[in-house]
Design an enzyme around this catalytic site. Structure first.
Site, PDB file in Angstrom:
ATOM      1  NE  ARG A   1      49.711  -0.185 -14.829  1.00 19.74           N
ATOM      2  CZ  ARG A   1      48.624   0.100 -14.190  1.00 19.74           C
ATOM      3  NH1 ARG A   1      47.919  -0.793 -13.776  1.00 19.74           N
ATOM      4  NH2 ARG A   1      48.198   1.406 -14.147  1.00 19.74           N
TER       5      ARG A   1
ATOM      6  CG  HIS B   1      50.320   5.353 -11.153  1.00 23.94           C
ATOM      7  ND1 HIS B   1      50.524   5.284 -12.482  1.00 23.94           N
ATOM      8  CD2 HIS B   1      49.216   4.655 -10.789  1.00 23.94           C
ATOM      9  CE1 HIS B   1      49.379   4.749 -12.973  1.00 23.94           C
ATOM     10  NE2 HIS B   1      48.668   4.545 -12.098  1.00 23.94           N
TER      11      HIS B   1
ATOM     12  CD  GLN C   1      45.565   7.587 -11.282  1.00 22.84           C
ATOM     13  OE1 GLN C   1      45.319   6.784 -11.993  1.00 22.84           O
ATOM     14  NE2 GLN C   1      44.540   8.485 -11.022  1.00 22.84           N
TER      15      GLN C   1
ATOM     16  CG  ASP D   1      46.552   3.204  -4.096  1.00 24.23           C
ATOM     17  OD1 ASP D   1      45.837   2.716  -4.696  1.00 24.23           O
ATOM     18  OD2 ASP D   1      47.706   3.154  -4.568  1.00 24.23           O
TER      19      ASP D   1
ATOM     20  CB  CYS E   1      44.827   5.991  -8.617  1.00 21.71           C
ATOM     21  SG  CYS E   1      45.387   4.652  -7.460  1.00 21.71           S
TER      22      CYS E   1
ATOM     23  NE  ARG F   1      45.866   7.643 -15.763  1.00 19.59           N
ATOM     24  CZ  ARG F   1      46.576   6.342 -15.609  1.00 19.59           C
ATOM     25  NH1 ARG F   1      46.049   5.913 -14.327  1.00 19.59           N
ATOM     26  NH2 ARG F   1      47.448   5.852 -16.158  1.00 19.59           N
TER      27      ARG F   1
HETATM   28  N1  NVA Z   1      49.234   1.351  -5.617  1.00 21.51           N
HETATM   29  C1  NVA Z   1      48.352   0.529  -6.707  1.00 21.51           C
HETATM   30  C2  NVA Z   1      47.972   1.600  -7.679  1.00 21.51           C
HETATM   31  C3  NVA Z   1      47.036   0.850  -8.671  1.00 21.51           C
HETATM   32  C4  NVA Z   1      46.644   1.818  -9.671  1.00 21.51           C
HETATM   33  C5  NVA Z   1      49.052  -0.750  -7.101  1.00 21.51           C
HETATM   34  O1  NVA Z   1      50.330  -0.414  -7.269  1.00 21.51           O
HETATM   35  O2  NVA Z   1      48.824  -1.549  -7.424  1.00 21.51           O
HETATM   36  N1   CP Z   2      44.501   3.932 -11.586  1.00 18.53           N
HETATM   37  C1   CP Z   2      45.088   2.949 -12.447  1.00 18.53           C
HETATM   38  O1   CP Z   2      46.196   3.133 -12.827  1.00 18.53           O
HETATM   39  O2   CP Z   2      44.287   2.080 -12.851  1.00 18.53           O
HETATM   40  P1   CP Z   2      44.368   0.665 -13.384  1.00 18.53           P
HETATM   41  O3   CP Z   2      45.274  -0.143 -12.563  1.00 18.53           O
HETATM   42  O4   CP Z   2      42.933   0.223 -13.691  1.00 18.53           O
HETATM   43  O5   CP Z   2      45.189   1.029 -14.771  1.00 18.53           O
END
Ligand code: NVA
Ligand code: CP
Length: 304
Positions: A102, A129, A132, A220, A260, A288
């Site tokens: 990540r 993502h 997800q 989101d 998510c 997940r």
């Molecule tokens: N769009 C959000 C998703 C988090 C799971 C981010 O990138 O922070």
């Molecule tokens: N939805 C998701 O990726 O959650 P986290 O940021 O908690 O991993």
């Protein structure tokens, strides 16, 4: 050839459906002696440049339940002090059998994957993502029994989640209506590519137009990780892009509301929707785990 999952397209034709089938088998076999353990004797490095709750813990549990040993690297690594993703990959691939990452720019993930001789899975970048979306599709299929022939609505930012939804629409031939405030659209080229492949992806400015008759409504956060400094400007731009009871009322009576998570009640979604009867966000979070197992098994070329 090693199997990296950088975007959903890496799963190949029919790959999403096969992975969801595998995930369903993992769900069914959970806790049973015959739950497959393709990671027995193997280790997985789970790398995080950004915060995570669901991704980190579901991947960690997935690796354990597949018989493997997870090693979470979240801060405190040399990569956090500037060692390159490529040199990190060259080193870690000598120890582990699969990695997840990540990070911010997708180029960092691609650099890691190119230098790694073991498979690498995308655990979120600024642009995508995919893991997800696999969980989201799994949830829709579990609730509605199918993926095709449904209309999908996205309300909010044209961010990593929206862009992976567009890719899913392209690969599965879905109808997807995105309602984004001006200036926060996903790249038009990605919409065009999905449409050229046969999907029906449209961009609208009114969340009601996206949600009318929708079978699935997703949203989101307004400011993603790394955009904290823009939060105030985004809150102003997104004020009309909150999923409310009135959106659920004009959607299909069987609408599946997804997020998510983490969610901000009263910002991108009202509490009575997130905690309401058409919300499936906790099933989505659980998915997940099942879909991560299937993705790890796919990367290691094994099916349950
Ligand atoms: N769009 C959000 C998703 C988090 C799971 C981010 O990138 O922070
Ligand atoms: N939805 C998701 O990726 O959650 P986290 O940021 O908690 O991993």
């Amino acid at each position: 050839m090693k199997r990296d999952l950088i975007t959903l397209a890496d799963l190949g034709p029919g790959g999403i459906e096969r992975l969801l089938d595998d995930a369903a088998r993992f769900e069914r076999l959970r806790g049973h002696a015959d739950h497959p353990r393709p990671l027995t004797g193997k280790s997985a490095a789970l790398l995080f440049d950004k915060a995570s709750t669901r991704t980190r813990v579901s991947l960690e549990v997935a690796v354990v339940e597949l018989g493997g040993h997870p090693i979470v690297v979240a801060g405190g690594s040399q990569m956090a002090r500037g060692e390159s993703p490529a040199d990190t990959a060259r080193t870690l691939a000598r120890y582990v059998h699969v990695m997840t990452y990540r990070t911010f720019e997708t180029s960092r993930l691609v650099e890691l994957a190119r230098a790694s001789r073991v498979p690498v899975l995308n655990a979120l970048t600024d642009d995508a993502h995919p893991m997800q979306i696999l969980a989201d599709l799994y949830t829709v299929r579990a609730v509605r029994g199918r993926l095709s022939g449904l209309s999908y609505a996205w309300v909010g930012d044209g961010n990593n989640m929206a862009r992976s939804w567009i890719e899913a629409a392209m690969l599965l031939g879905l109808e997807l209506r995105l309602a984004c405030p001006e200036g926060y659209d996903p790249p038009q080229a990605e919409i065009d590519r999905a449409c050229a492949a046969g999907a029906r992806v449209t961009l609208v400015r009114d969340p009601r137009a996206a949600c009318e008759g929708a079978d699935v409504v997703s949203t989101d956060v307004w400011a993603s990780m790394g955009q904290e400094a823009e939060a105030a400007r985004r809150a102003a731009a997104f004020a009309e892009f909150r999923v409310t009871r009135s959106h659920v009322a004009i959607a299909s009576p069987e609408v599946v509301v997804l997020h998510c998570l983490p969610a901000h009640r009263g910002e991108e979604i009202d509490a009575d929707v997130l905690d309401g009867p058409r919300s499936f966000v906790w099933d989505e979070a659980e998915a997940r785990l099942h879909t991560s197992k299937a993705a790890l098994a796919w990367a290691l070329s094994t099916s349950p």
